[in-house]
Design a protein around this motif. Structure first.
Motif, PDB file in Angstrom:
ATOM      1  N   LEU A  25     -27.577  20.611 -35.078  1.00  0.00           N
ATOM      2  CA  LEU A  25     -27.387  20.405 -33.648  1.00  0.00           C
ATOM      3  C   LEU A  25     -28.743  20.192 -33.001  1.00  0.00           C
ATOM      4  O   LEU A  25     -29.634  21.034 -33.129  1.00  0.00           O
ATOM      5  CB  LEU A  25     -26.698  21.617 -33.005  1.00  0.00           C
ATOM      6  CG  LEU A  25     -26.492  21.500 -31.494  1.00  0.00           C
ATOM      7  CD1 LEU A  25     -25.411  20.474 -31.175  1.00  0.00           C
ATOM      8  CD2 LEU A  25     -26.159  22.849 -30.889  1.00  0.00           C
ATOM      9  N   CYS A  27     -30.262  19.942 -29.390  1.00  0.00           N
ATOM     10  CA  CYS A  27     -29.710  20.309 -28.083  1.00  0.00           C
ATOM     11  C   CYS A  27     -30.760  20.391 -26.989  1.00  0.00           C
ATOM     12  O   CYS A  27     -31.948  20.539 -27.246  1.00  0.00           O
ATOM     13  CB  CYS A  27     -28.932  21.609 -28.183  1.00  0.00           C
ATOM     14  SG  CYS A  27     -29.904  23.069 -28.560  1.00  0.00           S
ATOM     15  N   ASP A  28     -30.249  20.322 -25.761  1.00  0.00           N
ATOM     16  CA  ASP A  28     -31.102  20.472 -24.591  1.00  0.00           C
ATOM     17  C   ASP A  28     -31.444  21.945 -24.386  1.00  0.00           C
ATOM     18  O   ASP A  28     -30.915  22.822 -25.078  1.00  0.00           O
ATOM     19  CB  ASP A  28     -30.447  19.853 -23.353  1.00  0.00           C
ATOM     20  CG  ASP A  28     -29.098  20.468 -22.999  1.00  0.00           C
ATOM     21  OD1 ASP A  28     -28.907  21.685 -23.165  1.00  0.00           O
ATOM     22  OD2 ASP A  28     -28.219  19.717 -22.526  1.00  0.00           O
ATOM     23  N   MET A  31     -28.299  24.471 -23.628  1.00  0.00           N
ATOM     24  CA  MET A  31     -27.146  24.662 -24.521  1.00  0.00           C
ATOM     25  C   MET A  31     -27.124  26.108 -25.020  1.00  0.00           C
ATOM     26  O   MET A  31     -28.145  26.627 -25.490  1.00  0.00           O
ATOM     27  CB  MET A  31     -27.248  23.710 -25.719  1.00  0.00           C
ATOM     28  CG  MET A  31     -26.094  23.775 -26.681  1.00  0.00           C
ATOM     29  SD  MET A  31     -24.625  23.018 -25.999  1.00  0.00           S
ATOM     30  CE  MET A  31     -23.688  22.713 -27.480  1.00  0.00           C
ATOM     31  N   HIS A  93     -17.143  18.915 -24.180  1.00  0.00           N
ATOM     32  CA  HIS A  93     -18.344  19.746 -24.322  1.00  0.00           C
ATOM     33  C   HIS A  93     -18.012  21.143 -24.841  1.00  0.00           C
ATOM     34  O   HIS A  93     -18.748  21.687 -25.678  1.00  0.00           O
ATOM     35  CB  HIS A  93     -19.080  19.842 -22.985  1.00  0.00           C
ATOM     36  CG  HIS A  93     -20.358  20.603 -23.048  1.00  0.00           C
ATOM     37  ND1 HIS A  93     -21.430  20.200 -23.815  1.00  0.00           N
ATOM     38  CD2 HIS A  93     -20.742  21.750 -22.451  1.00  0.00           C
ATOM     39  CE1 HIS A  93     -22.411  21.062 -23.680  1.00  0.00           C
ATOM     40  NE2 HIS A  93     -22.024  22.024 -22.862  1.00  0.00           N
ATOM     41  N   LYS A  97     -19.596  22.961 -28.238  1.00  0.00           N
ATOM     42  CA  LYS A  97     -20.176  24.305 -28.305  1.00  0.00           C
ATOM     43  C   LYS A  97     -19.526  25.119 -29.420  1.00  0.00           C
ATOM     44  O   LYS A  97     -20.220  25.834 -30.153  1.00  0.00           O
ATOM     45  CB  LYS A  97     -20.037  25.024 -26.959  1.00  0.00           C
ATOM     46  CG  LYS A  97     -20.950  24.446 -25.892  1.00  0.00           C
ATOM     47  CD  LYS A  97     -21.073  25.316 -24.668  1.00  0.00           C
ATOM     48  CE  LYS A  97     -19.850  25.329 -23.822  1.00  0.00           C
ATOM     49  NZ  LYS A  97     -20.026  26.036 -22.537  1.00  0.00           N
ATOM     50  N   SER A 100     -20.851  23.930 -32.769  1.00  0.00           N
ATOM     51  CA  SER A 100     -22.256  24.276 -33.011  1.00  0.00           C
ATOM     52  C   SER A 100     -22.402  25.581 -33.786  1.00  0.00           C
ATOM     53  O   SER A 100     -23.401  25.781 -34.485  1.00  0.00           O
ATOM     54  CB  SER A 100     -23.038  24.338 -31.699  1.00  0.00           C
ATOM     55  OG  SER A 100     -22.670  25.457 -30.936  1.00  0.00           O
ATOM     56  N   ARG A 108     -33.674  23.137 -30.775  1.00  0.00           N
ATOM     57  CA  ARG A 108     -33.638  23.169 -29.311  1.00  0.00           C
ATOM     58  C   ARG A 108     -34.841  22.421 -28.765  1.00  0.00           C
ATOM     59  O   ARG A 108     -35.985  22.685 -29.138  1.00  0.00           O
ATOM     60  CB  ARG A 108     -33.657  24.618 -28.818  1.00  0.00           C
ATOM     61  CG  ARG A 108     -33.558  24.753 -27.318  1.00  0.00           C
ATOM     62  CD  ARG A 108     -33.425  26.243 -26.951  1.00  0.00           C
ATOM     63  NE  ARG A 108     -33.467  26.440 -25.528  1.00  0.00           N
ATOM     64  CZ  ARG A 108     -34.513  26.916 -24.858  1.00  0.00           C
ATOM     65  NH1 ARG A 108     -35.606  27.273 -25.505  1.00  0.00           N
ATOM     66  NH2 ARG A 108     -34.458  27.057 -23.562  1.00  0.00           N
ATOM     67  N   ASN A 117     -26.959  16.694 -26.082  1.00  0.00           N
ATOM     68  CA  ASN A 117     -26.726  17.436 -27.314  1.00  0.00           C
ATOM     69  C   ASN A 117     -26.002  16.535 -28.299  1.00  0.00           C
ATOM     70  O   ASN A 117     -25.119  15.767 -27.903  1.00  0.00           O
ATOM     71  CB  ASN A 117     -25.830  18.662 -27.043  1.00  0.00           C
ATOM     72  CG  ASN A 117     -26.317  19.485 -25.886  1.00  0.00           C
ATOM     73  OD1 ASN A 117     -27.372  20.095 -25.941  1.00  0.00           O
ATOM     74  ND2 ASN A 117     -25.539  19.514 -24.811  1.00  0.00           N
TER      75      ASN A 117
END
Length: 126
Positions: A25, A27-28, A31, A93, A97, A100, A108, A117
């Protein structure tokens, strides 16, 4: 010392441990990070490093056979993913999650844009 590619020792080591079908993953900064997967946190400041920079670096190093992003993703990041990851799948979304939690690695970024993401599925080089 490595002379090119990903220099961060934690990230380079984690990538070397990945195998076929493992999830990564990217991700921003916002997240939620589930318990379980290994996490390499590259976030330094808002926007640094960017989602695009980290994704490009990972795609240079990994064989990716599939990817999943959130339906809610819009604009430049959606275009970026669709150009770099043909066959990109979309899920809500909330489902991303949930997925993930099954990732082997979470990277990250410092990205401060919503829904930036993507869950990558590792392939093989042969």
């Amino acid at each position: 010392m490595k002379k090119s590619g990903i220099l961060n020792r934690h990230l380079a080591g984690a990538l070397a441990e990945l195998g076929h079908t493992d999830g990564v993953l990217v991700c921003d900064a916002g997240m939620p990070i589930p318990d379980g997967p290994r996490v390499v946190d590259l976030a330094f400041r808002a926007g640094v490093p960017s989602f695009a920079e980290v994704l490009d670096g990972l795609l240079d190093e990994l064989v990716v056979e599939g990817a999943t992003a959130a339906h809610e993703l819009r604009g430049a990041h959606r275009e970026l993913l669709e150009r770099r990851l043909p066959g990109l799948a979309y899920v809500p979304h909330e489902r991303l999650k949930e997925l993930s939690a099954g990732a082997r690695l979470i990277v990250r970024t410092g990205e401060a844009s919503p829904y930036a993401n993507v869950l990558l599925r590792c392939g093989v080089f042969f």
